[in-house]
Design an enzyme around this catalytic site. Structure first.
Site, PDB file in Angstrom:
ATOM      1  N   CYS A  87       0.828  -1.188   0.000  1.00 40.36           N
ATOM      2  CA  CYS A  87       0.000   0.000   0.000  1.00 40.36           C
ATOM      3  C   CYS A  87       0.876   1.256   0.000  1.00 40.36           C
ATOM      4  O   CYS A  87       1.539   1.512  -0.992  1.00 40.36           O
ATOM      5  CB  CYS A  87      -0.986  -0.068   1.162  1.00 40.36           C
ATOM      6  SG  CYS A  87      -2.456   0.928   0.890  1.00 40.36           S
ATOM      7  N   HIS A 195      -3.376  -5.723   1.244  1.00 40.06           N
ATOM      8  CA  HIS A 195      -2.632  -5.907   2.501  1.00 40.06           C
ATOM      9  C   HIS A 195      -2.559  -7.381   2.922  1.00 40.06           C
ATOM     10  O   HIS A 195      -3.419  -7.842   3.681  1.00 40.06           O
ATOM     11  CB  HIS A 195      -3.341  -5.150   3.626  1.00 40.06           C
ATOM     12  CG  HIS A 195      -3.224  -3.668   3.539  1.00 40.06           C
ATOM     13  ND1 HIS A 195      -2.254  -2.957   4.202  1.00 40.06           N
ATOM     14  CD2 HIS A 195      -3.955  -2.755   2.870  1.00 40.06           C
ATOM     15  CE1 HIS A 195      -2.390  -1.664   3.955  1.00 40.06           C
ATOM     16  NE2 HIS A 195      -3.415  -1.519   3.144  1.00 40.06           N
ATOM     17  N   GLU A 197      -0.676  -8.662   5.099  1.00 39.31           N
ATOM     18  CA  GLU A 197      -0.435  -8.752   6.552  1.00 39.31           C
ATOM     19  C   GLU A 197      -1.727  -8.660   7.353  1.00 39.31           C
ATOM     20  O   GLU A 197      -1.746  -8.962   8.539  1.00 39.31           O
ATOM     21  CB  GLU A 197       0.570  -7.662   6.987  1.00 39.31           C
ATOM     22  CG  GLU A 197       0.011  -6.262   7.169  1.00 39.31           C
ATOM     23  CD  GLU A 197      -0.269  -5.522   5.859  1.00 39.31           C
ATOM     24  OE1 GLU A 197      -0.103  -6.119   4.779  1.00 39.31           O
ATOM     25  OE2 GLU A 197      -0.681  -4.341   5.933  1.00 39.31           O
TER      26      GLU A 197
END
Ligand SMILES: NC(=O)CC[C@H](N)C(=O)O
Length: 228
Positions: A87, A195, A197
């Site tokens: 991002c 994302h 994560e």
């Protein structure tokens, strides 16, 4: 144990998501370091988290380009170490020239937060080797400037070198060629707007991001096996 650096900028807001993905889900060593540092010595991989570095002023990532850590990050990447930017991290990687293209405002001119279906179009990278080719995965996005643009020559190069790694199934932001993530030509730098994560355990809604971090680990083990 591998040691990951998470580089935190003023305005980063996903540094701890990244930290816990590595520490608790991947179970490897990780340290959050300030962008004021000037060295990445002792680290095996660098992670640039999402957020709003320097308030996204001028353009997302444009001011982060001048942080003290950037020369060390360029050397680290050019030496072939894995670098992942997610991002705002992807935006920073384009601003510092490690990846081609730019991230423009979403065509809707609105911030979009959604779980997005993606396709893994290249599973032959150090970041994606544990996915199947053309596997569909669901990974969250949260951005206002995720509309990837590059010119026709750059796009032809990205395609010819198999640098397009993830594409959107339902392009949410206007990105050219549905691009959600690309690598550099050497394949050791990955930038992506979604994302991974935030998708490392079922309670988060998806654990399909964990395979990306496990792929990095597996790539290192393969390399060590070859060296020994
Ligand atoms: N989650 C993020 O990293 C936000 C990215 C970026 N600053 C944007 O809004 O486009």
């Amino acid at each position: 144990m591998l040691k990951f650096a998470v580089i935190s900028f003023p305005g980063s807001n996903c540094d701890y998501d990244m930290y816990y993905a590595i520490k608790d889900a991947l179970k490897e060593e990780v340290e959050i370091i300030s962008c004021d540092e000037t060295s990445l010595e002792g680290f095996d991989a660098a992670l640039i988290p999402g957020g709003f570095s320097y308030g996204d002023y001028l353009r997302s990532g444009a001011i982060a380009k001048f942080a003290n850590i950037i020369p060390a990050l360029l050397d680290f990447a050019n030496a072939g170490h894995p670098v992942l930017g997610v991002c705002n991290g992807f935006q920073i990687l384009t601003e510092i020239g490690l990846l081609p293209g730019v991230l423009q405002h979403n065509t809707s001119m609105s911030f979009i937060s959604a779980i997005e279906p993606l396709t893994v179009v290249n599973n032959d990278t150090l970041f994606t080797k544990l996915y199947d080719k053309n596997q569909h995965i669901n990974i969250p996005i949260a951005h206002g400037e995720g509309n990837y643009y590059c010119d026709d020559t750059q796009l032809a190069e990205l395609k010819a070198n198999h640098q397009i790694v993830f594409t959107y199934d339902q392009n949410p932001n206007g990105s050219c060629a549905d691009i959600a993530g690309i690598t550099n030509k050497a394949g050791n730098v990955l930038g992506m707007m979604p994302h991974p994560e935030r998708a490392v355990e079922e309670i988060l809604g998806s654990e399909e991001g964990l395979l990306l971090f496990q792929s990095i680990l597996k790539s290192f083990k393969g390399e060590l096996t070859r060296v020994n």
